[in-house]
Structure formats: C-alpha cells, structure tokens
Design a protein around this motif. Structure first.
Motif, PDB file in Angstrom:
ATOM      1  N   ARG A 172       0.845  -1.191   0.000  1.00  0.00           N
ATOM      2  CA  ARG A 172       0.000   0.000   0.000  1.00  0.00           C
ATOM      3  C   ARG A 172       0.881   1.241   0.000  1.00  0.00           C
ATOM      4  O   ARG A 172       2.090   1.144   0.172  1.00  0.00           O
ATOM      5  CB  ARG A 172      -0.898  -0.002   1.236  1.00  0.00           C
ATOM      6  CG  ARG A 172      -1.874  -1.148   1.277  1.00  0.00           C
ATOM      7  CD  ARG A 172      -2.743  -1.062   2.544  1.00  0.00           C
ATOM      8  NE  ARG A 172      -3.813  -2.022   2.518  1.00  0.00           N
ATOM      9  CZ  ARG A 172      -3.744  -3.229   3.073  1.00  0.00           C
ATOM     10  NH1 ARG A 172      -2.650  -3.618   3.697  1.00  0.00           N
ATOM     11  NH2 ARG A 172      -4.774  -4.051   2.996  1.00  0.00           N
ATOM     12  N   GLU A 173       0.257   2.365  -0.143  1.00  0.00           N
ATOM     13  CA  GLU A 173       0.973   3.644  -0.109  1.00  0.00           C
ATOM     14  C   GLU A 173       1.805   3.783   1.167  1.00  0.00           C
ATOM     15  O   GLU A 173       2.925   4.264   1.146  1.00  0.00           O
ATOM     16  CB  GLU A 173      -0.037   4.797  -0.202  1.00  0.00           C
ATOM     17  CG  GLU A 173       0.577   6.155  -0.321  1.00  0.00           C
ATOM     18  CD  GLU A 173       1.059   6.459  -1.723  1.00  0.00           C
ATOM     19  OE1 GLU A 173       2.011   7.249  -1.846  1.00  0.00           O
ATOM     20  OE2 GLU A 173       0.501   5.911  -2.686  1.00  0.00           O
ATOM     21  N   ASP A 174       1.246   3.323   2.281  1.00  0.00           N
ATOM     22  CA  ASP A 174       1.912   3.497   3.581  1.00  0.00           C
ATOM     23  C   ASP A 174       2.777   2.316   4.015  1.00  0.00           C
ATOM     24  O   ASP A 174       3.225   2.258   5.152  1.00  0.00           O
ATOM     25  CB  ASP A 174       0.875   3.811   4.662  1.00  0.00           C
ATOM     26  CG  ASP A 174      -0.142   2.694   4.835  1.00  0.00           C
ATOM     27  OD1 ASP A 174      -0.183   1.763   4.022  1.00  0.00           O
ATOM     28  OD2 ASP A 174      -0.912   2.761   5.816  1.00  0.00           O
ATOM     29  N   GLY A 175       3.005   1.347   3.126  1.00  0.00           N
ATOM     30  CA  GLY A 175       3.888   0.242   3.484  1.00  0.00           C
ATOM     31  C   GLY A 175       3.438  -1.105   2.954  1.00  0.00           C
ATOM     32  O   GLY A 175       2.512  -1.212   2.160  1.00  0.00           O
ATOM     33  N   ARG A 176       4.098  -2.121   3.463  1.00  0.00           N
ATOM     34  CA  ARG A 176       3.932  -3.500   2.994  1.00  0.00           C
ATOM     35  C   ARG A 176       3.513  -4.354   4.177  1.00  0.00           C
ATOM     36  O   ARG A 176       4.086  -4.242   5.253  1.00  0.00           O
ATOM     37  CB  ARG A 176       5.290  -3.930   2.462  1.00  0.00           C
ATOM     38  CG  ARG A 176       5.408  -5.275   1.906  1.00  0.00           C
ATOM     39  CD  ARG A 176       6.893  -5.475   1.467  1.00  0.00           C
ATOM     40  NE  ARG A 176       7.094  -6.729   0.814  1.00  0.00           N
ATOM     41  CZ  ARG A 176       7.284  -7.882   1.443  1.00  0.00           C
ATOM     42  NH1 ARG A 176       7.317  -7.915   2.760  1.00  0.00           N
ATOM     43  NH2 ARG A 176       7.448  -8.989   0.754  1.00  0.00           N
TER      44      ARG A 176
END
Length: 105
Positions: free
Chosen positions: A20-24
C-alpha cells in the motif's frame, strides 16, 4: 464461518505481501495460477498454461481497495479485479485476480 476460513488460511495459505501507499504487510492467503483458456496461453509438456494470472483468496480483515500491488515469491502482481465475499451478514474473505507485472515475466 469466518473463523473456519482463517484456520484454512493459517494451515494451507502462503505468504503474500500487500503493498500500500503506507507500506507492505504480509498475510496468509491462497494464491495460485488461474486455469482458464484465453488468448496468450503457452503450450507446455503438461498442456496449456496460463500466462501470469493468479487467483487470490485472502483474509477478510485485509481490505484490497487500497492495495497498489501484491508480492509473492519475489514477484510483483497488479490486481485486475477484486471483491469481498459475505455469508450471513459476515465478511468471510477477499477474492481477487492478479496479473504478474510485465517486467518480471
């Protein structure tokens, strides 16, 4: 029903990363090649093989709406379509069809 599905994923699922935009985030999911006849299939000694499309069946608690890509066994996949499945008013799992990124085939 959802608890039973979570047990199936824990026992038989593979690790799939949702990016996702904010991480994995790694989840346990069933992830396997889609067996479908379509243009672009390649012949193999075992018959016809799909080219880069995979079925994802994952946990209900991991929404796919904001997932940019999936990673499995060091390969990247983009989601072509997805939906959530409900039984008796309870979300049981997420279903998706993903395609291996062109650059990695």
């Amino acid at each position: 029903m959802r608890e039973l599905w979570e047990k199936v994923l824990e026992e038989y699922g593979q690790e799939v990363a949702l990016v996702r935009e904010d991480g994995r985030r790694a989840v346990r999911a069933l992830f396997q090649p889609v067996e479908e006849k379509r243009e672009g299939e390649l012949p193999s000694p075992l018959g016809r093989a799909p080219v880069g499309r995979y079925l994802y069946l994952g946990p209900a608690g991991e929404d796919l709406e904001d997932v940019r890509e999936m990673e499995w066994e060091g390969r990247g996949f983009r989601i072509l379509r997805y939906r959530e499945y409900w039984v008796g008013g309870e979300k049981i799992y997420w279903w998706a069809v993903a395609e291996e990124r062109e650059a990695e085939r």
